[in-house]
Scaffold this motif. Structure first.
Motif, PDB file in Angstrom:
ATOM      1  N   SER A  28       0.961  -1.647   0.525  1.00  0.00           N
ATOM      2  CA  SER A  28       0.141   0.101  -0.403  1.00  0.00           C
ATOM      3  C   SER A  28       0.718   0.900  -0.328  1.00  0.00           C
ATOM      4  N   ARG A  29       1.437   1.403  -0.758  1.00  0.00           N
ATOM      5  CA  ARG A  29       2.400   2.907  -0.989  1.00  0.00           C
ATOM      6  C   ARG A  29       1.496   3.514  -1.702  1.00  0.00           C
ATOM      7  N   ASN A  30       2.058   5.349  -1.147  1.00  0.00           N
ATOM      8  CA  ASN A  30       1.323   6.011  -1.352  1.00  0.00           C
ATOM      9  C   ASN A  30       1.929   6.599  -2.591  1.00  0.00           C
ATOM     10  N   LEU A  31       2.965   6.814  -2.351  1.00  0.00           N
ATOM     11  CA  LEU A  31       4.233   7.751  -3.308  1.00  0.00           C
ATOM     12  C   LEU A  31       3.916   7.456  -4.685  1.00  0.00           C
ATOM     13  N   MET A  32       4.125   5.725  -4.863  1.00  0.00           N
ATOM     14  CA  MET A  32       3.881   4.490  -5.844  1.00  0.00           C
ATOM     15  C   MET A  32       2.452   5.397  -6.130  1.00  0.00           C
ATOM     16  N   THR A  33       1.103   4.789  -5.680  1.00  0.00           N
ATOM     17  CA  THR A  33       0.433   5.572  -6.456  1.00  0.00           C
ATOM     18  C   THR A  33       0.092   5.944  -7.251  1.00  0.00           C
ATOM     19  N   VAL A  34       0.378   7.270  -6.443  1.00  0.00           N
ATOM     20  CA  VAL A  34       0.381   8.974  -7.244  1.00  0.00           C
ATOM     21  C   VAL A  34       0.835   8.922  -8.261  1.00  0.00           C
ATOM     22  N   ARG A  35       2.283   8.643  -8.686  1.00  0.00           N
ATOM     23  CA  ARG A  35       2.931   8.197  -8.930  1.00  0.00           C
ATOM     24  C   ARG A  35       2.243   7.886 -10.900  1.00  0.00           C
ATOM     25  N   LEU A  36       2.207   6.333 -10.447  1.00  0.00           N
ATOM     26  CA  LEU A  36       0.907   5.432 -10.817  1.00  0.00           C
ATOM     27  C   LEU A  36       0.296   5.697 -11.875  1.00  0.00           C
ATOM     28  N   ALA A  37      -0.805   7.051 -11.149  1.00  0.00           N
ATOM     29  CA  ALA A  37      -1.507   7.387 -11.119  1.00  0.00           C
ATOM     30  C   ALA A  37      -2.458   8.568 -12.856  1.00  0.00           C
ATOM     31  N   GLN A  38      -0.539   9.991 -12.053  1.00  0.00           N
ATOM     32  CA  GLN A  38      -0.322  11.076 -12.708  1.00  0.00           C
ATOM     33  C   GLN A  38       0.129  10.518 -14.418  1.00  0.00           C
ATOM     34  N   ASP A  39       1.123   8.937 -14.135  1.00  0.00           N
ATOM     35  CA  ASP A  39       1.735   8.406 -15.944  1.00  0.00           C
ATOM     36  C   ASP A  39       0.197   7.837 -16.457  1.00  0.00           C
ATOM     37  N   VAL A  40      -0.687   7.033 -15.824  1.00  0.00           N
ATOM     38  CA  VAL A  40      -1.561   6.273 -16.613  1.00  0.00           C
ATOM     39  C   VAL A  40      -2.458   7.348 -16.859  1.00  0.00           C
ATOM     40  N   GLY A  41      -2.493   8.912 -16.039  1.00  0.00           N
ATOM     41  CA  GLY A  41      -3.755   9.837 -16.179  1.00  0.00           C
ATOM     42  C   GLY A  41      -5.097   9.490 -15.147  1.00  0.00           C
ATOM     43  N   MET A  42      -4.864  10.735 -14.598  1.00  0.00           N
ATOM     44  CA  MET A  42      -6.235  10.043 -13.879  1.00  0.00           C
ATOM     45  C   MET A  42      -8.085  10.316 -14.544  1.00  0.00           C
ATOM     46  N   ASP A  43      -7.673  10.727 -15.287  1.00  0.00           N
ATOM     47  CA  ASP A  43      -8.707  11.391 -16.445  1.00  0.00           C
ATOM     48  C   ASP A  43      -9.768   9.569 -16.533  1.00  0.00           C
ATOM     49  N   ILE A  44      -8.564   8.447 -17.342  1.00  0.00           N
ATOM     50  CA  ILE A  44      -8.285   7.277 -17.812  1.00  0.00           C
ATOM     51  C   ILE A  44      -8.879   6.237 -15.957  1.00  0.00           C
ATOM     52  N   VAL A  45      -8.212   7.077 -14.812  1.00  0.00           N
ATOM     53  CA  VAL A  45      -8.774   6.174 -13.346  1.00  0.00           C
ATOM     54  C   VAL A  45     -10.133   6.627 -13.282  1.00  0.00           C
ATOM     55  N   ALA A  46     -10.883   7.466 -13.283  1.00  0.00           N
ATOM     56  CA  ALA A  46     -12.461   7.903 -12.539  1.00  0.00           C
ATOM     57  C   ALA A  46     -12.558   7.250 -13.499  1.00  0.00           C
ATOM     58  N   ASP A  47     -12.977   7.309 -15.247  1.00  0.00           N
ATOM     59  CA  ASP A  47     -12.911   5.926 -15.542  1.00  0.00           C
ATOM     60  C   ASP A  47     -13.343   4.614 -14.969  1.00  0.00           C
ATOM     61  N   TYR A  48     -12.817   4.267 -14.730  1.00  0.00           N
ATOM     62  CA  TYR A  48     -13.024   3.437 -14.172  1.00  0.00           C
ATOM     63  C   TYR A  48     -13.247   3.237 -12.768  1.00  0.00           C
TER      64      TYR A  48
END
Length: 867
Positions: free
Chosen positions: A544-564
Motif C-alpha cells: 500500500s505505497r502511497n507515493l507509488m500510487t500517486v506517481r502511477l496515477a499521474q502517469d496513467v492519467g486521472m481521467d482514465i482512473v476516474a473512468d474505471y
C-alpha cells in the motif's frame, strides 16, 4: 262532518304528496354526488406484504394496516355467524336496510334517552361496508341518507357473501389488526378455522369499539360484550344452549394478556437488511404498493451468513469500545427499586427502553451493590434462589468516560460502576463445557461499522449489517454512510494501469512527490514516513505505497482512473484529482463490495440486490433480478442436454487484467497489509484501506465465490488512534466471518484465463529469475509475451535519476479543488529502504507536515465528511 273529513283527507293527501316530493328532492340532491360503488366489485384490500429469506423464513412484514385477505369461502361458518349475530342478525333477509331493526332501535332509544344510556344504532353490515369504503368524511345525517340510497344498489350489484367478504376483511378490530384473519392471529395466535366459539364471539364484539373492549385493560366490559354475542348466537340458532353457556363460563384468554402462547411465528422486527429492502422497493414499486399490495418478496438473505457477519462485526466493535472508549453509564435509572419487590422491578424493567436485537444480550436492573459484586434482576429470566450477580472482575475495564473523551481511573469497587436502579445490558457467559459461568456487563459501542457479503457472480447480497444494533441506531452505514475508502480504492488505479500496458512487475518509483495547486502544495507520503525507491507494481499494492500510487496515477492519467471508478460504480462522477487515487472521495460499502465483486467474477458487471423476486397478491412476478436466459430449461425428455443459464452481464474489464489484479490482491492477503488472512488456508484476495488520522478503516476481500467488505469508524469522523487501520480493524472481521462461511461456501480456485503466462520474478526488484528460485522469488502473472527476459526487469515509470536520487519533487497540477488524504496502511515491511533518511547531499530529508485541504473547499474531504 263530511266537510271535516274531506279536509283531513285533502290535508293528508297533500302531506303525503309533499312528503314524497321532499323525499324525492332529497334523493335527487344526494343522488347527484354519490360515490362510484362499482369499485367495490373489484375491491382489492390493502394487504400486508411479506419478505422471505432464501431459506423461506419470514423476515419482515410491511403494512400500514395489518390485514391478511381471506376469501369468504375460507372463513369458517362459526366466525360468520358470530359477526352476523353481533352486528346484523337479519343480514340474509333484508335488502340493505333493516326496517324492523330501525323501528326497534328508535323505540329502544326513547328509553335510553330517559335513562341516559348510549343510543343504539341500527346500521346493517351493508351500511357499514358503505361507510367504511365510500362515506368516511360526511356528516352523520348526510352519511345516513347516502347509506340508505346506496344500500339497495349495492345489494343488487353484489351477493350477500360478497358483501360479507368485504366486511370481514376490512373491519378494524384493534391492535392494528384489520380483518378477522389478522385479528385471530393477533389476539389468539390462531387461524380463523381454529377459533373456539368464545374466541369468535370476542372478535365479533370488537367492531363496536375495539378500545372499549381491550382484553386486559377493560376485561370486564370485554367479557360482558363477548357473552352478549354468545347469547345472540344461541338465540339465532347458531349454538345450542349448552355450548353457549359453556363458552360464557370460560375465561377470556388472549396472547395480549399473556394467557396464550402463540404457535404462530412472531412478527419479525426490522433489521438493517429488511429496512434497506423497504427503502429500495418503495422507490421501485411505490410505498402504497409495498405496504398495501399483498406482495411476496423473496429476499437474498442467507440467515446463517447474516448471523455470522453481524457477530463478527459486533465482536470487533465491542472489543475496541472496551479498550478505548470506557464506560458511559447505564441506559437509564429506575427509582424506588427493591430486590424484595420482584413484581415491581420486573414491571418497571419491562417498560425501560433498551435494544433487544443484539444476539445473547438482554436488559437488567441493578438491585444491590456489594463489595465484590452487584446483584441484578434480568428481564424475562427467572430469579435464582441465590439471585444473579455481576462479579467485580468483569467490570474492571469500565473506566468512566470524562468530558472531552478522556478516560478516568479504573474502578476499584462495584459502586464505582453501579448504583441501585441502573438499567444495563448484560450477557450470559458460559464455561468451555457450556455451563453457566457469570453475567457480564455490556454496552452499545460508540464506534460503529458495517458489513456486507455478496455472491460476486449474481450480485445477490447474502448478509448486510449496517451498524452494531438497528434498534439502537437505524442509520445504515453500509448503504447510507458516505466515507473515504482510502487505500481500498487503489486497485482501481492499478486496474487502469494493467489495462494500459503495465504489468505486475513494472518498476515504479517510490520517492517524494509534491503536487502544486491553487491553494498551495500537496505532499503525500507513505504511512511509514519513508520512501523505498524503485519497486515493482505488485509491491506497491501489497504494501500500500502511497507515493507509488500517486506517481502511477499521474502517469496513467486521472481521467482514465476516474473512468474505471465510474465504470465499476464506486463514484457517479469522479473528479480527476490525484488525491482521489489515494481514496480522497466518498463512497459507500455497498458500492465498494459490488465493485470488488466484479474483480472476483473476472470483470463482468453485477448489480447488488437484496431481492430475488417480487410477486403480487395473485402470484404474478412483477420483478425479477436474475434476467439470464436459459438454454434448454424446458427440456424434460431423456437424453436432452441439461439446462444452462447464459450470462448476460456486460464485460467491463479485460479477463487477463482482472486475473492479474486478483493475483496482486492475493499478495495483499498473503504477504501484505492483510497477511493475517493467509491463516484461512484458501485463495483469498482483497485490499485494506485507512484514511488520514485513522478516521475510516476498510477491508474488502473475496474468494472465487464470495465477496465481503467491512467498514469501521466513528459516525462523526474522529481519529481512532493507534491500531485503527483497515488491517487492524476490518481484516479481523473478514477473517472471523470467512472462517465459518467457508464451511458452507467453499472457496474454489481463481482460474487463469487464456492468454496469460507465468514467470518467476524477484518480488522486491521485479527482475526475472530462473524457475525454482527461492527466497523472495514469486510466480508472477503476465500477458503472453509481456514477461521480461531472464535477469531483466519490466519497464520503469518515472525518471529515476532526477526524481529519486536527486531527492527532487515531481511537479503536477491539480487545479483549484484538490483535496488531500494520507494512507494508514503498513507499508514498511518488505523491500530494502532506499535513501529513506538522507538525500543526495547527505542531509536529512524534511518530513512534510500532514497536508491540509485548501480553505476554499465547501467541506473537509480529509475528515470524511458528515455523510
Amino acid at each position: 262532518m263530511i266537510r271535516f273529513f274531506g279536509f283531513l283527507f285533502s290535508a293528508g293527501s297533500i302531506a303525503v304528496v309533499a312528503g314524497v316530493a321532499v323525499i324525492g328532492a332529497v334523493l335527487w340532491i344526494y343522488d347527484r354526488d354519490l360515490p362510484d360503488y362499482d369499485e367495490l366489485t373489484n375491491y382489492q384490500p390493502a394487504t400486508l406484504s411479506r419478505v422471505y429469506s432464501g431459506e423461506g423464513e419470514v423476515i419482515a412484514e410491511f403494512a400500514e394496516e395489518r390485514r391478511i385477505f381471506t376469501p369468504i369461502d375460507e372463513i369458517p361458518a362459526l366466525v360468520k355467524q358470530a359477526f352476523i349475530s353481533a352486528e346484523d342478525k337479519n343480514f340474509y333477509d333484508h335488502g340493505g336496510v333493516d326496517g324492523l331493526g330501525v323501528v326497534k332501535a328508535m323505540v329502544d332509544n326513547v328509553r335510553r334517552v330517559q335513562t341516559g344510556e348510549r343510543l343504539r344504532g341500527a346500521s346493517t353490515i351493508t351500511q357499514q361496508v358503505i361507510k367504511n369504503f365510500l362515506l368516511n368524511s360526511e356528516s352523520a345525517v348526510e352519511r345516513k341518507i347516502k347509506e340508505f340510497i346506496l344500500s339497495s344498489r349495492i345489494e343488487s350489484a353484489l351477493s350477500k357473501d360478497q358483501i360479507l367478504e368485504l366486511y370481514l376483511n376490512e373491519i378494524f378490530l384493534g391492535q392494528n389488526a384489520y380483518g378477522v384473519t389478522a385479528a385471530a392471529r393477533r389476539y389468539f395466535g390462531k387461524t380463523p378455522g381454529e377459533l373456539a366459539p368464545e374466541e369468535a364471539a370476542y372478535l365479533a364484539a370488537l367492531p363496536k369499539a375495539p378500545s372499549s373492549y381491550h382484553p386486559v385493560r377493560q376485561r370486564d366490559a370485554a367479557v360482558a360484550r363477548r357473552n352478549y354475542v354468545l347469547e345472540e348466537m344461541a338465540q339465532n340458532g347458531y349454538l345450542d344452549r349448552a355450548e353457549a353457556e359453556a363458552a360464557k363460563a370460560r375465561p377470556l384468554a388472549t396472547v395480549i394478556g399473556g394467557e396464550i402462547e402463540s404457535d404462530l411465528p412472531p412478527i419479525p422486527n426490522y433489521t438493517y437488511f429488511t429496512d434497506e429492502i423497504r427503502r429500495q422497493l418503495s422507490q421501485k414499486l411505490g410505498k402504497k404498493e409495498l405496504f398495501g399490495g399483498g406482495l411476496t418478496v423473496r429476499a437474498t438473505m442467507d440467515p446463517e451468513l447474516q448471523s455470522l457477519g453481524a457477530r463478527a462485526l459486533r465482536d470487533k466493535l465491542e472489543r475496541w469500545d472496551r479498550e478505548r472508549d470506557g464506560w458511559r453509564g447505564p441506559l437509564s435509572t429506575l427509582e424506588g427499586i427493591s430486590a424484595d419487590d420482584e413484581a415491581g422491578w420486573r414491571e418497571a424493567l419491562a417498560a425501560a427502553p433498551a435494544p433487544s436485537d443484539i444476539e445473547g444480550w438482554t436488559k437488567a436492573v441493578v438491585l444491590e451493590v456489594g463489595e465484590k459484586s452487584a446483584r441484578i434482576g434480568i428481564h424475562e429470566v427467572e430469579e435464582d434462589s441465590d439471585g444473579h450477580y455481576i462479579p467485580f472482575d468483569d467490570v474492571k475495564w469500565a473506566r468512566p468516560r470524562l468530558d472531552g473523551g478522556r478516560l478516568g481511573a479504573a474502578p476499584r469497587k462495584p459502586s464505582d460502576v453501579f448504583s441501585v436502579g441502573d438499567v444495563i445490558l448484560v450477557k450470559r457467559i458460559n464455561k468451555d463445557d457450556g455451563s453457566f459461568a457469570r453475567w457480564s456487563l455490556r454496552q452499545v459501542p460508540l464506534i460503529q461499522g458495517a458489513f456486507m457479503a455478496m455472491d460476486p457472480h449474481t450480485g445477490r447480497v447474502l448478509a448486510l449489517q449496517g451498524g452494531f444494533s438497528y434498534e439502537a441506531s437505524v442509520f445504515d452505514r453500509a448503504t447510507q454512510a458516505y466515507r473515504q475508502p482510502g487505500s481500498s480504492f487503489k486497485p482501481f488505479v492499478y486496474a487502469a494501469a494493467l489495462d494500459n500496458g503495465y504489468s505486475p512487475a513494472t518498476i515504479v518509483l517510490d520517492a517524494p512527490v509534491v503536487v502544486s495547486f491553487a491553494g498551495g502544495d500537496w505532499k503525500p507520503k507513505n504511512y511509514s514516513n519513508k520512501f523505498y525507491g524503485p519497486s515493482p507494481l505488485r509491491l506497491g499494492l501489497e504494501m500500500s505505497r502511497n507515493l507509488m500510487t500517486v506517481r502511477l496515477a499521474q502517469d496513467v492519467g486521472m481521467d482514465i482512473v476516474a473512468d474505471y471508478a465510474e465504470r465499476f460504480g464506486v463514484y457517479d462522477d469522479m473528479p480527476s484529482h490525484l488525491s482521489y487515487a489515494l481514496g480522497a472521495g466518498e463512497t459507500t460499502l455497498w458500492r465498494m463490495v459490488a465493485a470488488y465483486g466484479m474483480f472476483a467474477n473476472g470483470g463482468r458487471r453485477v448489480e447488488p440486490t437484496l431481492v430475488d423476486r417480487v410477486q403480487d397478491r395473485r402470484g404474478e412476478t412483477i420483478y425479477r433480478h436474475d434476467r439470464r436466459e436459459c438454454d434448454a430449461c424446458a427440456a424434460d425428455a431423456p437424453g436432452e442436454r441439461e439446462p444452462w443459464p447464459r450470462p448476460v452481464a456486460k464485460r467491463i474489464m479485460d479477463r487477463i487484467t482482472a486475473y492479474q489484479l486478483v493475483s496482486l490482491m492475493e499478495g495483499v492477503a498473503s504477504r501484505g497489509t492483510a497477511a493475517r488472512l493467509s491463516a484461512l488456508g484458501v485463495p483469498v484476495a482483497g485490499k485494506t484501506g485507512t484514511t488520514n488520522d485513522a478516521k475510516d478503516a476498510w477491508f474488502v476481500g473475496f474468494t472465487p465465490n464470495l465477496v465481503a467488505g467491512c467498514f469501521i469508524g466513528y459516525d462523526n469522523p474522529t481519529p481512532m488512534g493507534r491500531g485503527g487501520t483497515g488491517g487492524g480493524q476490518c481484516a479481523p472481521v473478514f477473517q472471523a466471518f470467512m472462517e465459518e462461511a467457508l464451511k458452507t461456501h467453499p472457496a474454489g480456485e481463481f482460474k487463469a484465463p487464456e492468454g496469460v503466462e507465468f514467470a518467476m520474478v524477484d518480488r522486491y526488484t521485479g527482475e526475472r529469475v530462473p524457475d525454482g528460485s527461492g527466497g523472495s522469488a514469486i510466480r508472477e502473472v503476465f500477458r503472453a509475451g509481456q514477461a521480461p527476459d531472464m535477469y531483466q526487469t519490466a519497464a520503469v515509470v518515472g525518471d529515476l535519476s532526477s526524481s529519486f536520487f536527486g531527492g527532487g519533487d515531481l511537479p503536477m497540477s491539480l487545479g483549484g479543488d484538490a483535496a488531500t488524504i494520507g494512507d494508514g496502511e503498513s507499508d514498511a515491511a518488505g523491500g530494502a529502504e532506499y535513501g529513506a533518511e538522507t538525500g543526495a547531499e547527505g542531509g536529512a530529508i524534511e518530513r512534510p507536515a500532514r497536508p491540509q485541504p485548501p480553505r476554499s473547499l465547501d467541506r473537509d474531504l480529509e475528515s470524511g465528511g458528515l455523510y
